[in-house]
Motif scaffolding. Structure first.
Motif, PDB file in Angstrom:
ATOM      1  N   LEU A   1      -3.146   8.131  12.174  1.00 44.85           N
ATOM      2  CA  LEU A   1      -2.183   7.152  11.672  1.00 44.85           C
ATOM      3  C   LEU A   1      -2.024   7.255  10.157  1.00 44.85           C
ATOM      4  CD1 LEU A   1      -2.904   3.900  13.721  1.00 44.85           C
ATOM      5  CD2 LEU A   1      -0.803   5.240  13.692  1.00 44.85           C
ATOM      6  N   THR A   2      -3.131   7.470   9.467  1.00 45.11           N
ATOM      7  CA  THR A   2      -3.085   7.567   8.010  1.00 45.11           C
ATOM      8  C   THR A   2      -2.245   8.746   7.560  1.00 45.11           C
ATOM      9  OG1 THR A   2      -5.267   6.529   7.805  1.00 45.11           O
ATOM     10  CG2 THR A   2      -4.490   7.824   5.929  1.00 45.11           C
ATOM     11  N   ARG A   3      -2.512   9.913   8.104  1.00 42.86           N
ATOM     12  CA  ARG A   3      -1.781  11.103   7.675  1.00 42.86           C
ATOM     13  C   ARG A   3      -0.315  11.051   8.095  1.00 42.86           C
ATOM     14  NH1 ARG A   3      -2.043  13.320   4.290  1.00 42.86           N
ATOM     15  NH2 ARG A   3      -2.069  15.566   4.746  1.00 42.86           N
ATOM     16  N   THR A   4      -0.043  10.548   9.324  1.00 35.35           N
ATOM     17  CA  THR A   4       1.340  10.471   9.782  1.00 35.35           C
ATOM     18  C   THR A   4       2.136   9.468   8.967  1.00 35.35           C
ATOM     19  OG1 THR A   4       0.594  11.006  12.021  1.00 35.35           O
ATOM     20  CG2 THR A   4       2.800  10.107  11.789  1.00 35.35           C
ATOM     21  N   THR A   5       1.534   8.298   8.711  1.00 34.42           N
ATOM     22  CA  THR A   5       2.227   7.280   7.920  1.00 34.42           C
ATOM     23  C   THR A   5       2.516   7.781   6.513  1.00 34.42           C
ATOM     24  OG1 THR A   5       1.143   5.516   9.184  1.00 34.42           O
ATOM     25  CG2 THR A   5       2.101   4.911   7.062  1.00 34.42           C
ATOM     26  N   GLU A   6       1.567   8.490   5.923  1.00 29.12           N
ATOM     27  CA  GLU A   6       1.793   9.024   4.582  1.00 29.12           C
ATOM     28  C   GLU A   6       2.996   9.963   4.556  1.00 29.12           C
ATOM     29  OE1 GLU A   6      -0.434  11.695   1.123  1.00 29.12           O
ATOM     30  OE2 GLU A   6      -1.356  11.425   3.085  1.00 29.12           O
ATOM     31  N   GLU A   7       3.066  10.858   5.527  1.00 26.57           N
ATOM     32  CA  GLU A   7       4.190  11.809   5.550  1.00 26.57           C
ATOM     33  C   GLU A   7       5.514  11.102   5.795  1.00 26.57           C
ATOM     34  OE1 GLU A   7       3.957  14.916   4.719  1.00 26.57           O
ATOM     35  OE2 GLU A   7       1.792  14.690   4.433  1.00 26.57           O
ATOM     36  N   LEU A   8       5.507  10.090   6.658  1.00 27.01           N
ATOM     37  CA  LEU A   8       6.752   9.377   6.946  1.00 27.01           C
ATOM     38  C   LEU A   8       7.223   8.563   5.742  1.00 27.01           C
ATOM     39  CD1 LEU A   8       5.941   8.179  10.567  1.00 27.01           C
ATOM     40  CD2 LEU A   8       7.688   9.833   9.915  1.00 27.01           C
ATOM     41  N   VAL A   9       6.289   7.945   5.034  1.00 29.77           N
ATOM     42  CA  VAL A   9       6.657   7.155   3.865  1.00 29.77           C
ATOM     43  C   VAL A   9       7.187   8.061   2.767  1.00 29.77           C
ATOM     44  CG1 VAL A   9       5.741   5.673   2.029  1.00 29.77           C
ATOM     45  CG2 VAL A   9       5.114   5.246   4.396  1.00 29.77           C
ATOM     46  N   ARG A  10       6.643   9.259   2.648  1.00 28.92           N
ATOM     47  CA  ARG A  10       7.126  10.193   1.631  1.00 28.92           C
ATOM     48  C   ARG A  10       8.552  10.662   1.910  1.00 28.92           C
ATOM     49  NH1 ARG A  10       3.422  12.129  -1.955  1.00 28.92           N
ATOM     50  NH2 ARG A  10       1.211  11.739  -1.509  1.00 28.92           N
ATOM     51  N   LEU A  11       8.994  10.552   3.162  1.00 27.72           N
ATOM     52  CA  LEU A  11      10.351  10.965   3.513  1.00 27.72           C
ATOM     53  C   LEU A  11      11.399   9.928   3.127  1.00 27.72           C
ATOM     54  CD1 LEU A  11       9.777  12.549   7.051  1.00 27.72           C
ATOM     55  CD2 LEU A  11      10.159  13.746   4.892  1.00 27.72           C
ATOM     56  N   VAL A  12      10.955   8.709   2.825  1.00 25.54           N
ATOM     57  CA  VAL A  12      11.905   7.667   2.421  1.00 25.54           C
ATOM     58  C   VAL A  12      12.490   8.037   1.061  1.00 25.54           C
ATOM     59  CG1 VAL A  12      12.153   5.217   1.850  1.00 25.54           C
ATOM     60  CG2 VAL A  12      10.645   5.926   3.722  1.00 25.54           C
ATOM     61  N   PRO A  13      13.803   7.970   0.899  1.00 22.60           N
ATOM     62  CA  PRO A  13      14.421   8.351  -0.388  1.00 22.60           C
ATOM     63  C   PRO A  13      13.856   7.541  -1.552  1.00 22.60           C
ATOM     64  CG  PRO A  13      16.094   8.112   1.311  1.00 22.60           C
ATOM     65  CD  PRO A  13      14.817   7.632   1.908  1.00 22.60           C
ATOM     66  N   HIS A  14      13.583   8.230  -2.639  1.00 18.77           N
ATOM     67  CA  HIS A  14      13.012   7.574  -3.810  1.00 18.77           C
ATOM     68  C   HIS A  14      13.993   6.591  -4.441  1.00 18.77           C
ATOM     69  CE1 HIS A  14       9.859   7.251  -6.784  1.00 18.77           C
ATOM     70  NE2 HIS A  14      10.746   7.345  -7.761  1.00 18.77           N
TER      71      HIS A  14
END
Length: 281
Positions: free
Chosen positions: A151-164
């Protein structure tokens, strides 16, 4: 022309090789599914889903307590693991790259590869030994430890995909950083995170080894976190290693129920993933 024909021939050969590899990979899976369905379907009935296990030699009985126990253990694991795993993923994505964030990320990557039986021994030492007895709480903790790294690694990658730009717009309006992360960033990535949660729940529901060291088993109904509780995986294990043919049949039926539950969760996760990508397109 010769070069073009050679390329076409090579393309056909590689396509056939890939198709053969797919068939070879699917054959064991198909045979396993057929074996479980053919041996377990005949034992399914309403009483099998609702009744308690019966002693050896008595007809009937079911795994109702194990089904409820599995749902209860997964619920405890979600209550413990989801806030920690998702919160850690958001923290890693939003925080600056420091020694602490690198240590957290490295720990999550290491834990994701630790065998489940080792997680069970850790939960045994942390909860069972101090409490001096097995419990559903220990089983939930063990399953949550399996869920947190992925969950930690997946959530990190998904949050990084959100436009800055979303972060910048929210902060420019005077919204605090924690509200931006919680109500803007996390909400935007929620679809993918829900899919990751379903996959983590499916994995936790199919684990056996950690529960042998923590929640053990129970022949009766139990919803008390401080007492041992039944689970489908442990019930299947106990039935499978017994010398009784009737229990072997119940093990096949319980395995089919577990297969349907885990397979349903995985199909739901795939459907949600495809729906999310379609909406994005």
């Amino acid at each position: 022309m010769k070069s073009l024909r050679a390329r076409h021939l090579f393309d056909y050969v590689m396509t056939a090789a890939c198709g053969l590899a797919v068939v070879v990979a699917l054959l064991p899976l198909a045979s396993l599914l057929w074996l479980v369905i053919s041996k377990g379907a005949s034992g399914l009935s309403w009483s099998f889903f609702t009744a308690l296990p019966t002693p050896v030699g008595e007809p009937g009985g079911g795994v109702g307590n194990a089904i409820i126990g599995t749902l209860y253990l997964v619920l405890l694991a979600c209550l413990i693991g989801l806030p920690v795993g998702i919160g850690a993923g958001v923290f890693l994505a939003e925080a600056r790259d420091t020694a602490f964030t690198r240590a957290v990320r490295f720990t999550a990557e290491v834990l994701s590869g630790v065998p489940s039986i080792v997680i069970g021994i850790v939960a045994y030492g942390l909860v069972v030994v101090p409490m001096k007895h097995f419990s559903a709480l220990a089983g939930g903790l063990a399953l949550s430890l399996l869920m947190i790294p992925s969950l930690t690694r997946t959530t990190e990658e998904l949050v990084r995909l959100v436009p800055h730009s979303l972060r910048e717009a929210s902060l420019a309006l005077g919204v605090p950083q924690w509200k931006t992360s919680l109500f803007i960033i996390l909400r935007t990535a929620l679809g993918g995170i829900v899919t990751a949660v379903l996959l983590a729940v499916a994995r936790a529901a199919g684990e056996t080894a950690p529960l042998l060291f923590t929640s053990l088993n129970n022949q009766y109904w139990n919803l008390k976190p401080g007492q041992p509780t039944a689970s489908l995986t442990v019930q299947i294990f106990n039935y499978a290693i017994s010398p009784y043919e009737d229990w072997h049949q119940k093990a096949w039926s319980a395995a089919l129920v577990l297969l349907l539950v885990v397979g349903g969760l995985n199909l739901l996760a795939r459907y949600m993933t495809r729906s999310r990508f379609r909406r994005a397109a």
